[in-house]
Design a protein around this motif. Structure first.
Motif, PDB file in Angstrom:
ATOM      1  N   ASP A  43      -3.287  -4.608   0.922  1.00 55.67           N
ATOM      2  CA  ASP A  43      -3.813  -4.309   2.261  1.00 55.67           C
ATOM      3  C   ASP A  43      -5.077  -5.098   2.611  1.00 55.67           C
ATOM      4  N   ASP A 103       0.328   6.783   3.947  1.00 56.58           N
ATOM      5  CA  ASP A 103       0.255   5.480   4.613  1.00 56.58           C
ATOM      6  C   ASP A 103       0.994   5.439   5.950  1.00 56.58           C
ATOM      7  N   ASP A 135       0.835  -1.206   0.000  1.00 55.27           N
ATOM      8  CA  ASP A 135       0.000   0.000   0.000  1.00 55.27           C
ATOM      9  C   ASP A 135       0.871   1.258   0.000  1.00 55.27           C
ATOM     10  N   HIS A 152      -4.581   5.870   6.324  1.00 54.06           N
ATOM     11  CA  HIS A 152      -5.753   5.159   6.863  1.00 54.06           C
ATOM     12  C   HIS A 152      -5.445   4.461   8.183  1.00 54.06           C
ATOM     13  N   HIS A 153      -4.302   4.784   8.791  1.00 51.36           N
ATOM     14  CA  HIS A 153      -4.050   4.279  10.149  1.00 51.36           C
ATOM     15  C   HIS A 153      -4.654   5.261  11.155  1.00 51.36           C
ATOM     16  N   THR A 206      -4.517   3.203   1.856  1.00 50.63           N
ATOM     17  CA  THR A 206      -4.226   4.604   1.529  1.00 50.63           C
ATOM     18  C   THR A 206      -4.346   4.823   0.024  1.00 50.63           C
TER      19      THR A 206
HETATM   20 MN    MN Z   1      -1.886   0.785   4.249  1.00 49.56          MN
END
Ligand code: MN
Ligand code: 5GP
Length: 349
Positions: free
Chosen positions: A172, A97, A39, A122-123, A142
């Motif tokens: 992912d 990411d 990703d 997206h964390h 991401t």
């Molecule tokens: Mn990721």
């Protein structure tokens, strides 16, 4: 379908903000976390294509380099591994990411203060962009967010952009198997496929390119795997000598931890990889209902609820017991019946 129909409602505001932020930057370092995964590479490549199509000056950067396994991807430029003599005078950074400065690697983290930062990830986290942040844990990848940004900018999701986004989503979601495989991610894949992206070809390039050494390494790791905590935790340790013996690199271990979860009854799979003499990297994966992000965070790492990791500055023997202890404690906490309100009140009240 006009491109903006592609962006599900909850993503529209963020995509619009990021499109605007990207329009406003130039001389951009595009970077992600150290040790690029699919990703990270996918979102980095997609961002590069987007900046190229917008006519911006940019450089792709990763201190740890582009892993050989992703060399098939068409990138808009090479991935620079040093900022010593950059091809441009960087004025901004597009950070993908990851959302913690220390995950960028020392070289870039040390230069961030002078740069306008745009952070897309997206964390879970707060974001580290001085100019703009889009931190959206609901996204499967991401790279998915980058696709919506591209659509918002009126760019076609085809060719290199489509492949880059697809690689991020495929890796992912574990090939559309993990819990993050939702309708939005699949809908986007449908669009990419209609635009010429070939999932079968990408999965062939991502998954079916092993060396015999890697196969033998995995055989060794499978035979050394063991079960802990009443067979609810699967564990495996990978030493540098194991890699040497089979002419493997660290990236050849990628994906092994998912296999530990195949064991019946296992709630958490834990893998420890000797990185250097006093440092180990760990990877955790869990079934629904077990939170490995909590266990990883307790050890200074991060990630997602069902896939997390981190680094322990310890020799392998000690790291193993620290890791297993953190995992078992988290599972014990999850096993405790929730306290009723009356039980939770301090005595005497
Ligand atoms: Mn990721
Ligand atoms: P992996 O086990 O594949 O290396 O990583 C699983 C997930 O945890 C990924 O989302 C990755 O970005 C995250 N992760 C891995 N190592 C670290 C770390 O040291 N710090 C943080 N914050 N996240 C990590």
């Amino acid at each position: 379908m006009p491109p903006n129909d592609l962006i599900p409602f909850p993503y529209q505001d963020g995509a619009r903000r990021m499109a605007e932020a990207i329009r406003g930057i130039n001389d951009v370092i595009v970077a992600s976390h150290v040790n690029l995964d699919g990703d990270a590479v996918g979102s980095l490549a997609a961002a590069g294509h987007i900046l190229h199509l917008l006519g911006k000056k940019f450089m792709l950067y990763s201190g740890t380099g582009l892993p050989q396994s992703f060399s098939f991807l068409s990138l808009p430029d090479i991935v620079h591994t040093s900022l010593e003599r950059p091809p441009l005078l960087p004025r901004s950074a597009l950070l993908l990411d990851c959302n913690e400065p220390h995950r960028l690697g020392q070289e870039l983290a040390a230069r961030m203060s002078g740069l306008a930062g745009v952070n897309i990830d997206h964390h879970p986290g707060r974001g580290m962009g001085s100019r703009a942040n889009w931190i959206f844990p609901r996204a499967a990848a991401t790279a998915q967010l980058m696709a919506y940004v591209a659509a918002c900018l009126g760019l076609p999701l085809s060719g290199g952009v489509a492949d880059a986004v697809a690689v991020g989503i495929i890796t992912d979601t574990g090939g559309f198997r993990h819990g993050n495989t939702d309708a939005d991610a699949l809908q986007l894949m449908v669009h990419l496929t209609k635009n010429g992206c070939n999932i079968f070809r990408l999965r062939e390039l991502l998954e079916n390119t092993w060396t015999l050494g890697r196969m033998r390494l995995w055989a060794k790791l499978m035979s050394s795997a063991r079960l802990e905590r009443d067979n609810t935790v699967a564990f495996c340790r990978v030493m540098s000598d194991d890699l040497l013996e089979h002419q493997c690199a660290k990236e050849d271990v990628e994906g092994f931890v998912e296999h530990l979860r195949r064991l019946r009854g296992v709630k958490v799979a834990a893998l420890l990889l000797e990185d250097s003499r006093q440092t180990c990297k760990f990877s955790l994966r869990s079934a629904e209902g077990s939170d490995v992000l909590a266990a990883a965070s307790a050890l200074g790492g991060g990630g997602h609820v069902n896939a997390a990791g981190g680094t322990l500055r310890l020799a392998p023997g000690r790291a193993e017991s620290v890791l297993l202890d953190a995992v078992c404690k988290q599972l014990d906490r999850e096993n405790q019946p929730a306290l009723s309100r009356a039980d939770a009140l301090p005595a005497g009240e």
